[in-house]
Design a protein around this motif. Structure first.
Motif, PDB file in Angstrom:
ATOM      1  N   PHE A 161       0.659  -0.985  -0.184  1.00  0.00           N
ATOM      2  CA  PHE A 161       0.055  -0.252   0.001  1.00  0.00           C
ATOM      3  C   PHE A 161       0.829   1.297  -0.024  1.00  0.00           C
ATOM      4  O   PHE A 161       2.014   1.245   0.588  1.00  0.00           O
ATOM      5  CB  PHE A 161      -0.901  -0.062   1.223  1.00  0.00           C
ATOM      6  CG  PHE A 161      -1.621  -1.287   1.393  1.00  0.00           C
ATOM      7  CD1 PHE A 161      -2.826  -1.022   0.693  1.00  0.00           C
ATOM      8  CD2 PHE A 161      -1.308  -2.329   1.966  1.00  0.00           C
ATOM      9  CE1 PHE A 161      -3.729  -2.296   0.805  1.00  0.00           C
ATOM     10  CE2 PHE A 161      -2.253  -3.397   2.278  1.00  0.00           C
ATOM     11  CZ  PHE A 161      -3.497  -3.350   1.394  1.00  0.00           C
ATOM     12  N   THR A 163       2.554   4.752   0.722  1.00  0.00           N
ATOM     13  CA  THR A 163       2.883   5.661   1.855  1.00  0.00           C
ATOM     14  C   THR A 163       3.885   6.679   1.565  1.00  0.00           C
ATOM     15  O   THR A 163       4.486   6.456   0.351  1.00  0.00           O
ATOM     16  CB  THR A 163       3.335   4.758   3.039  1.00  0.00           C
ATOM     17  OG1 THR A 163       4.848   4.235   2.538  1.00  0.00           O
ATOM     18  CG2 THR A 163       2.457   3.773   3.794  1.00  0.00           C
ATOM     19  N   GLN A 246      -3.473  -2.077  -5.452  1.00  0.00           N
ATOM     20  CA  GLN A 246      -4.175  -2.070  -4.162  1.00  0.00           C
ATOM     21  C   GLN A 246      -5.525  -2.365  -4.288  1.00  0.00           C
ATOM     22  O   GLN A 246      -6.207  -2.880  -3.489  1.00  0.00           O
ATOM     23  CB  GLN A 246      -3.787  -0.977  -3.457  1.00  0.00           C
ATOM     24  CG  GLN A 246      -4.350   0.423  -3.677  1.00  0.00           C
ATOM     25  CD  GLN A 246      -4.225   1.342  -2.709  1.00  0.00           C
ATOM     26  OE1 GLN A 246      -3.948   1.398  -1.547  1.00  0.00           O
ATOM     27  NE2 GLN A 246      -4.129   2.464  -3.340  1.00  0.00           N
ATOM     28  N   GLU A 270       2.892  -2.719   9.426  1.00  0.00           N
ATOM     29  CA  GLU A 270       1.334  -2.269   9.084  1.00  0.00           C
ATOM     30  C   GLU A 270       0.949  -2.742   7.893  1.00  0.00           C
ATOM     31  O   GLU A 270      -0.283  -3.051   7.267  1.00  0.00           O
ATOM     32  CB  GLU A 270       1.299  -1.183   9.421  1.00  0.00           C
ATOM     33  CG  GLU A 270      -0.094  -0.577   9.179  1.00  0.00           C
ATOM     34  CD  GLU A 270      -1.206  -1.294   9.965  1.00  0.00           C
ATOM     35  OE1 GLU A 270      -2.530  -1.260   9.912  1.00  0.00           O
ATOM     36  OE2 GLU A 270      -0.848  -1.722  11.264  1.00  0.00           O
ATOM     37  N   GLN A 271       1.939  -2.832   6.865  1.00  0.00           N
ATOM     38  CA  GLN A 271       1.982  -3.382   5.567  1.00  0.00           C
ATOM     39  C   GLN A 271       1.265  -4.730   5.361  1.00  0.00           C
ATOM     40  O   GLN A 271       0.063  -4.760   4.579  1.00  0.00           O
ATOM     41  CB  GLN A 271       3.007  -3.139   4.358  1.00  0.00           C
ATOM     42  CG  GLN A 271       3.672  -1.789   4.305  1.00  0.00           C
ATOM     43  CD  GLN A 271       2.963  -1.186   3.122  1.00  0.00           C
ATOM     44  OE1 GLN A 271       2.113  -2.031   2.294  1.00  0.00           O
ATOM     45  NE2 GLN A 271       2.990   0.095   3.223  1.00  0.00           N
ATOM     46  N   ARG A 273      -0.261  -6.217   8.180  1.00  0.00           N
ATOM     47  CA  ARG A 273      -1.580  -6.254   8.727  1.00  0.00           C
ATOM     48  C   ARG A 273      -2.657  -5.651   7.847  1.00  0.00           C
ATOM     49  O   ARG A 273      -3.839  -6.110   7.808  1.00  0.00           O
ATOM     50  CB  ARG A 273      -1.611  -5.295  10.021  1.00  0.00           C
ATOM     51  CG  ARG A 273      -0.537  -6.093  10.928  1.00  0.00           C
ATOM     52  CD  ARG A 273      -0.553  -5.234  12.244  1.00  0.00           C
ATOM     53  NE  ARG A 273       0.121  -5.632  13.345  1.00  0.00           N
ATOM     54  CZ  ARG A 273       1.301  -5.091  13.486  1.00  0.00           C
ATOM     55  NH1 ARG A 273       1.724  -3.923  12.932  1.00  0.00           N
ATOM     56  NH2 ARG A 273       2.035  -5.470  14.520  1.00  0.00           N
ATOM     57  N   ARG A 274      -2.498  -4.604   6.913  1.00  0.00           N
ATOM     58  CA  ARG A 274      -3.415  -3.994   6.118  1.00  0.00           C
ATOM     59  C   ARG A 274      -3.942  -5.074   5.194  1.00  0.00           C
ATOM     60  O   ARG A 274      -4.979  -5.424   4.694  1.00  0.00           O
ATOM     61  CB  ARG A 274      -3.168  -2.941   5.520  1.00  0.00           C
ATOM     62  CG  ARG A 274      -2.889  -1.773   6.382  1.00  0.00           C
ATOM     63  CD  ARG A 274      -2.382  -0.483   5.703  1.00  0.00           C
ATOM     64  NE  ARG A 274      -3.329   0.089   4.663  1.00  0.00           N
ATOM     65  CZ  ARG A 274      -3.368   0.973   3.727  1.00  0.00           C
ATOM     66  NH1 ARG A 274      -2.306   1.760   3.911  1.00  0.00           N
ATOM     67  NH2 ARG A 274      -4.059   1.437   2.883  1.00  0.00           N
ATOM     68  N   ARG A 277      -6.110  -7.882   6.159  1.00  0.00           N
ATOM     69  CA  ARG A 277      -7.637  -7.298   6.415  1.00  0.00           C
ATOM     70  C   ARG A 277      -8.232  -7.431   5.182  1.00  0.00           C
ATOM     71  O   ARG A 277      -9.404  -7.398   5.230  1.00  0.00           O
ATOM     72  CB  ARG A 277      -7.416  -6.255   7.248  1.00  0.00           C
ATOM     73  CG  ARG A 277      -7.032  -6.042   8.539  1.00  0.00           C
ATOM     74  CD  ARG A 277      -7.434  -4.821   9.297  1.00  0.00           C
ATOM     75  NE  ARG A 277      -6.591  -3.705   8.949  1.00  0.00           N
ATOM     76  CZ  ARG A 277      -5.396  -3.346   9.571  1.00  0.00           C
ATOM     77  NH1 ARG A 277      -5.154  -3.894  10.447  1.00  0.00           N
ATOM     78  NH2 ARG A 277      -4.755  -2.205   9.315  1.00  0.00           N
ATOM     79  N   GLU A 322      -8.679  -9.212  11.837  1.00  0.00           N
ATOM     80  CA  GLU A 322      -7.388  -9.626  12.335  1.00  0.00           C
ATOM     81  C   GLU A 322      -7.832 -10.342  13.824  1.00  0.00           C
ATOM     82  O   GLU A 322      -7.111 -11.295  13.778  1.00  0.00           O
ATOM     83  CB  GLU A 322      -6.542  -8.544  12.506  1.00  0.00           C
ATOM     84  CG  GLU A 322      -5.011  -9.087  13.079  1.00  0.00           C
ATOM     85  CD  GLU A 322      -4.038  -8.062  13.145  1.00  0.00           C
ATOM     86  OE1 GLU A 322      -3.903  -7.250  12.126  1.00  0.00           O
ATOM     87  OE2 GLU A 322      -3.138  -7.896  13.994  1.00  0.00           O
TER      88      GLU A 322
END
Length: 331
Positions: A161, A163, A246, A270-271, A273-274, A277, A322
């Motif tokens: 994603f 950033t 994405q 966090e990449q 985790r996203r 989800r 999650e």
């Protein structure tokens, strides 16, 4: 007169750097010759290594930006996977000994199309595809292709994603036409060689750089002008590719294992985790005390994840949240 003399000195210095870098590349390639085989596909000569039983289920591996197939070999993944699988490990375009024709823009999708054709030529059907870092984007792009089904994906330390990352743009200088060409044949190899030890410490942190990596990784190959261009292009393409892909992730149909070091200093966890989800058929494995090179920190779990996808109908617990799959997360 002074200015003319200064220009002359600069020109001579640049010429010496060009000669020195060309010689450095030739010596590096002589000391580190190709270790695999070659296949010509779409006018591109690809270097790949094959291990294991050709009748076994296939697994395809892709390395990250700036690296080459030796990274995945030294990690032990290739040998461990070859015990039960037919393993094919590629140098991606421009890295190692694979070509990267300049007229083409080597997005994750264009690389995926190239490798799908190469896999067809090699008789590889329904593989598990494993990608590390930038290679995870290529693996994802293969998973998005309707014309080439895959048994599953294993994505390690990927960037999925967009950033705000100025460091990626700063590393893209050698990809700029003309000016970048001058850089990569003069100062860029020298600078790259000088900062390489610090970069390796960063990507392996919080772990130390393994001795087997220091002893066996052909670092000199990564500082050749042609590989610096490939690495710079992929630094420039990373954020645009994540932006473009994405919105398509949710359409991936195969099961997916996502691995990421909990203390990755290069790409934030966090990449992962996203992505977890977004992907309904996925498992998230956050590896404690590991950085960007999770391939070295938890190789056994990665091999176990690949092997779990070898069964006829892999069973992956699904949930959009999650917390609902906490038992599926390794932390």
């Amino acid at each position: 007169m002074l200015s003319v003399e200064l220009v002359f000195v600069v020109m001579v210095g640049m010429l010496l750097l060009v000669i020195g870098n060309v010689a450095f590349s030739l010596v590096a390639e002589r000391r580190n010759p190709p270790i695999g085989s070659f296949i010509d596909c779409e006018g591109v000569r690809l270097h790949y290594l094959e291990r294991g039983d050709k009748t076994a289920p296939p697994v395809v591996l892709f390395h990250g930006n700036g690296s080459l197939m030796q990274d995945l070999i030294i990690s032990g993944l290739v040998d461990m996977l070859a015990r039960r699988n037919r393993v094919l490990c590629f140098d991606r375009p421009g890295f190692g000994y694979s070509q990267r024709p300049r007229p083409r823009v080597w997005t994750a999708t264009s690389q995926a199309a190239l490798f799908v054709n190469a896999l067809h030529q090699l008789g590889v059907r329904d593989p598990v595809v494993l990608g590390h870092s930038w290679g995870a984007l290529v693996a994802t792009a293969i998973g998005l292709q309707d014309s080439y089904p895959v048994r599953g994906l294993v994505l390690v330390s990927g960037y999925y994603f967009p950033t705000a990352r100025w460091d990626f743009w700063m590393m893209s200088g050698p990809a700029v036409p003309v000016l970048g060409d001058i850089m990569r044949y003069t100062v860029a190899p020298v600078v790259s060689w000088a900062i390489l030890p610090a970069l390796l410490r960063k990507i392996f942190a919080p772990c130390s750089v393994p001795g087997k990596f220091k002893d066996n990784f052909p670092a000199a190959l990564t500082c050749r002008p042609k590989q610096l261009r490939a690495a710079a292009e992929e630094s420039a393409l990373l954020i645009p590719e994540a932006t473009r892909l994405q919105s398509h992730y949710s359409s991936i149909r195969c099961p997916i294992h996502i691995f990421h070091g909990a203390e990755d200093h290069l790409i934030e966890p966090e990449q992962a985790r996203r992505l977890y989800r977004v992907l309904r058929r996925s498992n998230l494995h956050l590896v404690n005390d590991a950085g960007h090179m999770a391939t070295y920190a938890d190789g056994d779990a990665i091999v176990e994840a690949v092997d779990s996808l070898r069964v006829e109908q892999p069973i992956i617990i699904s949930s959009p949240h999650e917390d609902a799959r906490a038992d599926q997360v390794i932390e």
